[in-house]
Design a protein around this motif. Structure first.
Motif, PDB file in Angstrom:
ATOM      1  N   ILE A   1       0.832  -1.204   0.000  1.00 28.26           N
ATOM      2  CA  ILE A   1       0.000   0.000   0.000  1.00 28.26           C
ATOM      3  C   ILE A   1       0.869   1.257   0.000  1.00 28.26           C
ATOM      4  CG2 ILE A   1      -1.921  -1.115   1.199  1.00 28.26           C
ATOM      5  CD1 ILE A   1       0.199   1.410   3.053  1.00 28.26           C
TER       6      ILE A   1
ATOM      7  N   TYR B   1      -1.648   0.797  -9.435  1.00 29.77           N
ATOM      8  CA  TYR B   1      -2.694   0.698  -8.415  1.00 29.77           C
ATOM      9  C   TYR B   1      -3.810  -0.268  -8.804  1.00 29.77           C
ATOM     10  CZ  TYR B   1      -0.464   5.137  -7.296  1.00 29.77           C
ATOM     11  OH  TYR B   1       0.469   6.110  -7.022  1.00 29.77           O
ATOM     12  N   PHE B   2      -4.538  -0.712  -7.809  1.00 28.60           N
ATOM     13  CA  PHE B   2      -5.787  -1.444  -8.023  1.00 28.60           C
ATOM     14  C   PHE B   2      -6.872  -0.450  -8.455  1.00 28.60           C
ATOM     15  CE2 PHE B   2      -5.805  -5.694  -5.553  1.00 28.60           C
ATOM     16  CZ  PHE B   2      -4.517  -5.966  -5.945  1.00 28.60           C
TER      17      PHE B   2
ATOM     18  N   LYS C   1      -3.986   3.501  -0.743  1.00 28.09           N
ATOM     19  CA  LYS C   1      -4.144   2.990  -2.097  1.00 28.09           C
ATOM     20  C   LYS C   1      -3.414   1.650  -2.159  1.00 28.09           C
ATOM     21  CE  LYS C   1      -4.755   7.094  -4.922  1.00 28.09           C
ATOM     22  NZ  LYS C   1      -4.326   7.763  -6.163  1.00 28.09           N
ATOM     23  N   PHE C   2      -3.921   0.734  -2.970  1.00 30.78           N
ATOM     24  CA  PHE C   2      -3.377  -0.623  -3.053  1.00 30.78           C
ATOM     25  C   PHE C   2      -2.473  -0.742  -4.276  1.00 30.78           C
ATOM     26  CE2 PHE C   2      -7.262  -0.761  -0.665  1.00 30.78           C
ATOM     27  CZ  PHE C   2      -6.944  -1.565   0.417  1.00 30.78           C
TER      28      PHE C   2
ATOM     29  N   ASP D   1      -0.284  -2.593  -7.185  1.00 26.55           N
ATOM     30  CA  ASP D   1      -0.408  -3.767  -8.056  1.00 26.55           C
ATOM     31  C   ASP D   1       0.990  -4.259  -8.391  1.00 26.55           C
ATOM     32  OD1 ASP D   1      -0.843  -5.601 -10.125  1.00 26.55           O
ATOM     33  OD2 ASP D   1      -2.556  -4.466 -10.911  1.00 26.55           O
TER      34      ASP D   1
ATOM     35  N   TYR E   1      -0.751  -5.822   6.256  1.00 27.93           N
ATOM     36  CA  TYR E   1      -1.743  -5.495   5.220  1.00 27.93           C
ATOM     37  C   TYR E   1      -3.025  -5.187   5.965  1.00 27.93           C
ATOM     38  CZ  TYR E   1      -3.814  -5.880   0.517  1.00 27.93           C
ATOM     39  OH  TYR E   1      -4.417  -5.638  -0.693  1.00 27.93           O
TER      40      TYR E   1
ATOM     41  N   ASP F   1      -8.572  -4.081   3.528  1.00 20.08           N
ATOM     42  CA  ASP F   1      -9.067  -5.072   2.573  1.00 20.08           C
ATOM     43  C   ASP F   1      -9.309  -4.385   1.234  1.00 20.08           C
ATOM     44  OD1 ASP F   1     -10.474  -6.963   1.125  1.00 20.08           O
ATOM     45  OD2 ASP F   1     -11.592  -7.663   2.861  1.00 20.08           O
ATOM     46  N   CYS F   2      -8.665  -4.872   0.190  1.00 24.20           N
ATOM     47  CA  CYS F   2      -8.787  -4.263  -1.136  1.00 24.20           C
ATOM     48  C   CYS F   2     -10.101  -4.613  -1.820  1.00 24.20           C
ATOM     49  CB  CYS F   2      -7.634  -4.679  -2.033  1.00 24.20           C
ATOM     50  SG  CYS F   2      -7.671  -6.425  -2.501  1.00 24.20           S
TER      51      CYS F   2
ATOM     52  N   THR G   1      -8.978  -6.161  -8.770  1.00 27.50           N
ATOM     53  CA  THR G   1      -8.730  -5.008  -9.632  1.00 27.50           C
ATOM     54  C   THR G   1      -9.157  -5.313 -11.060  1.00 27.50           C
ATOM     55  OG1 THR G   1      -7.044  -3.485 -10.497  1.00 27.50           O
ATOM     56  CG2 THR G   1      -6.312  -5.720  -9.981  1.00 27.50           C
TER      57      THR G   1
ATOM     58  N   ARG H   1      -4.803  -9.650   3.574  1.00 26.86           N
ATOM     59  CA  ARG H   1      -4.374  -9.670   2.170  1.00 26.86           C
ATOM     60  C   ARG H   1      -4.966 -10.886   1.455  1.00 26.86           C
ATOM     61  NH1 ARG H   1      -1.348 -12.164  -0.470  1.00 26.86           N
ATOM     62  NH2 ARG H   1      -0.547 -10.381  -1.595  1.00 26.86           N
TER      63      ARG H   1
END
Length: 198
Positions: free
Chosen positions: A83, A100-101, A114-115, A117, A147, A150-151, A155, A198
């Motif tokens: 992140i 990013y996601f 922000k997540f 990638d 982590y 939660d994303c 994506t 994660r």
């Protein structure tokens, strides 16, 4: 963490480390806050550079790592590598859009994060530099990978579905972790219990 509440300090670590070593503890891990200059209760929206805090560790984090080693313990640091904070200007300016996601055409943001990638070469390249500095230059023996958010389902970027994007990212992330283990076989990498998200 509960000795520092996201605000570890050089002087506090110097005071605690000998006492903790006398209890027979093998690893002393400096949790969130060894990086960044923001107060601990405001730090998470700004994380992501993984550079030592000059305010908290004025002699440099390596000085404190060496101090922990001198007490007969292995030294660890906390990271949340997947992140960046949504206010982390340095990294927002550094990373390209595909780092990013995404969902509904916008980068995903949860609790100020922000997540990243890990299919993005920019992400791998930057974090490899961070790891080499911490393990190669500073002599860190242990990495605590967290982590905390939660994303969601994944994506949509460069994938046919959210799930496919998440699967590809996860494969790239685990390949990255494996590459660290191969390069630094004596370093312990552990997932924080909150990192289970994660």
């Amino acid at each position: 963490m509960h000795l520092s509440w996201d605000s570890p300090y050089e002087a506090r670590t110097a005071e605690l480390a000998p006492v903790i070593a006398a209890l027979g503890v093998e690893y002393y891990v400096i949790d969130c806050g060894w990086h960044n200059e923001e107060p601990g209760n405001e730090i998470y929206p700004y994380v992501g550079q993984w550079r030592e805090s000059k305010a908290r560790f004025p002699k440099g984090i390596k000085y404190t790592i060496d101090l922990i080693h001198s007490c007969g313990m292995k030294a660890g640091l906390w990271l949340e590598p997947e992140i960046i904070g949504y206010l982390c200007r340095d990294m927002l300016d550094f990373y390209p859009p595909d780092a990013y996601f995404y969902r509904n055409g916008k980068p995903i943001v949860a609790m100020g994060r922000k997540f990243l990638d890990f299919r993005s070469p920019a992400v791998i390249g930057y974090l490899n530099g961070v790891i080499d500095k911490l393990l190669g230059d500073y002599g860190v023996d242990y990495l605590k990978f967290d982590y905390n958010e939660d994303c969601g389902p994944g994506t949509e970027l460069n994938s046919d579905s959210l799930g496919e994007g998440l699967e590809q990212h996860s494969a790239a992330y685990f390949a990255w972790v494996e590459s660290i283990m191969q390069k630094y076989p004596d370093v312990m990498i552990e997932t924080c219990s909150s990192g289970g998200q994660r």
